[in-house]
Design a protein around this motif. Sequence first.
Motif, short mmCIF file in Angstrom:
data_model
loop_
_atom_site.label_atom_id
_atom_site.label_comp_id
_atom_site.label_asym_id
_atom_site.label_seq_id
_atom_site.Cartn_x
_atom_site.Cartn_y
_atom_site.Cartn_z
N GLU A 209 1.49 -1.26 -0.07
CA GLU A 209 0.08 -0.25 0.23
C GLU A 209 0.95 1.67 0.00
N ALA A 210 2.52 1.00 -0.27
CA ALA A 210 2.98 2.50 -0.61
C ALA A 210 3.22 2.24 -1.81
N PRO A 211 3.22 3.91 -2.14
CA PRO A 211 3.62 3.75 -4.13
C PRO A 211 5.34 3.40 -4.38
N VAL A 212 5.31 3.34 -5.19
CA VAL A 212 6.77 3.01 -5.99
C VAL A 212 7.25 4.04 -6.68
N PHE A 213 8.70 5.09 -6.60
CA PHE A 213 8.47 6.12 -7.40
C PHE A 213 9.85 5.51 -8.78
N LEU A 214 10.09 6.56 -9.05
CA LEU A 214 11.47 6.67 -9.87
C LEU A 214 11.42 7.93 -10.08
N ASP A 215 12.95 7.95 -9.80
CA ASP A 215 13.10 9.37 -9.64
C ASP A 215 13.93 9.82 -11.03
N ARG A 216 13.27 10.55 -11.25
CA ARG A 216 13.32 11.02 -12.52
C ARG A 216 14.70 11.89 -12.35
N VAL A 217 15.19 12.05 -11.71
CA VAL A 217 16.77 12.30 -12.14
C VAL A 217 17.85 11.84 -11.99
N GLY B 83 17.51 8.31 -11.91
CA GLY B 83 17.13 7.45 -12.49
C GLY B 83 16.32 6.56 -11.02
N GLY B 84 17.30 6.38 -9.69
CA GLY B 84 17.04 5.17 -9.20
C GLY B 84 15.50 4.66 -8.72
N VAL B 85 15.04 3.64 -8.28
CA VAL B 85 13.48 3.30 -7.84
C VAL B 85 13.72 3.12 -6.64
N LEU B 86 12.61 4.62 -5.36
CA LEU B 86 12.66 4.45 -4.42
C LEU B 86 11.00 4.16 -3.70
N GLY B 87 11.54 3.89 -2.37
CA GLY B 87 10.30 3.91 -1.80
C GLY B 87 10.02 3.47 -0.87
N ALA B 88 9.49 3.63 0.45
CA ALA B 88 8.53 3.04 2.13
C ALA B 88 8.09 1.97 2.11
N PRO B 89 7.94 1.51 1.60
CA PRO B 89 7.88 -0.36 1.33
C PRO B 89 7.60 -0.79 3.14
N GLU B 90 8.08 -0.41 4.03
CA GLU B 90 8.13 -1.12 5.18
C GLU B 90 7.13 -0.34 6.37
N GLU B 91 6.75 1.45 5.59
CA GLU B 91 5.93 1.66 6.42
C GLU B 91 4.28 1.53 5.41
N GLY B 92 4.33 0.61 4.77
CA GLY B 92 2.69 0.64 4.58
C GLY B 92 2.10 1.96 3.81
N PRO B 93 0.82 1.88 4.14
CA PRO B 93 -0.19 3.03 5.08
C PRO B 93 0.04 4.08 5.01
N ASP B 94 1.28 3.97 6.03
CA ASP B 94 1.69 5.13 6.39
C ASP B 94 2.53 5.56 5.81
N TRP B 95 3.05 5.61 4.41
CA TRP B 95 4.65 6.25 3.59
C TRP B 95 5.04 7.46 3.97
N VAL B 96 3.94 7.80 3.81
CA VAL B 96 3.99 9.49 4.03
C VAL B 96 4.43 10.16 5.35
N ASP B 97 4.63 9.04 6.24
CA ASP B 97 4.83 9.53 7.69
C ASP B 97 6.55 9.15 7.19
N ALA B 98 7.07 8.80 6.82
CA ALA B 98 8.24 7.60 6.95
C ALA B 98 9.42 9.57 6.42
N GLU B 99 10.22 9.19 7.28
CA GLU B 99 11.96 9.98 7.28
C GLU B 99 11.93 10.01 6.13
N ARG B 100 12.20 9.53 5.52
CA ARG B 100 12.53 8.96 3.82
C ARG B 100 12.82 7.88 3.11
N PHE B 101 13.02 8.35 1.06
CA PHE B 101 13.25 7.75 0.84
C PHE B 101 14.09 6.23 1.23
N GLU B 102 13.75 5.17 0.94
CA GLU B 102 14.67 4.07 0.43
C GLU B 102 15.07 3.17 -0.25
#
Length: 184
Positions: free
Chosen positions: A108-116, A118-137
Motif C-alpha cells: 500500500e506504499a507507492p514506488v517511485f522512479l527518481d526522474r533525476v 533514475g533510482g527506484v525509491l519507496g518506503a514499503p516497510e511503512e505500508g499505508p503510513d508511507w507519507v510519515d516516513a523520514e526518507r525514501f529508501e
Amino acid sequence: MTNASPASARLIATVDALRTALAESPDVLSFTLGGTIDEETAAAAEADGVPREFLDFCRVLDGASCGPSVQLFGLEEAEEHQFYCEPVVDSPLPLSPEKLYCVGMIQEAPVFLDRVGGGVLGAPEEGPDWVDAERFEQLAPGVAAFFLDRLATPAEYTRLALIDDELLEYDDWLKLLRRAGLAD
C-alpha cells in the motif's frame, strides 16, 4: 534489439521465461504479466512527460502484478497513479511530480522512479503510513534492476511481499518464478 545492453538482454530473457511459464500455467492468474507498448505509444507518453527509463521497461513488460501486495505498473495504470507524487502536508518526504514518477505499489506504499537520478525509491516497510516516513529508501538503481533483482528474485520478492512461510507454496508469483527457472 541488436544493441541491447546486458541489463536489457537479461530483462528480455527473464520476461520471455516468465511468459513461457505463464502460458504453461493455467493455475496462475493470467493478468500477472502485462504486454508491451509500441513505439507510437511510447513516443506520445514521452512527449507527455513519462520518463524514458520507464517507457523502455514498458517496451519489454508493460507491468507486472506480482501478488496482492506488490505491483509494478504498466503505462496506463502508472498514469492513473501520479497523484502519489503530489506533496502531502506535514510529510517529510520530498514529493514532487517534477522529481518523481509513480511506477508501482508495495504494501500500500507507492514506488517511485527518481526522474533525476533514475533510482527506484519507496518506503514499503511503512505500508499505508508511507507519507510519515523520514526518507525514501533506494530500492534499486533503475526500473529494470528493480524488477530483476527485487521482484524476479524469490527471496527479495518474499521479503517485499511479506509472505508468511506457510503461504510460500501458494503464492502465484513464486509459482511462476519457479516454473520459469528463476527460483532456487
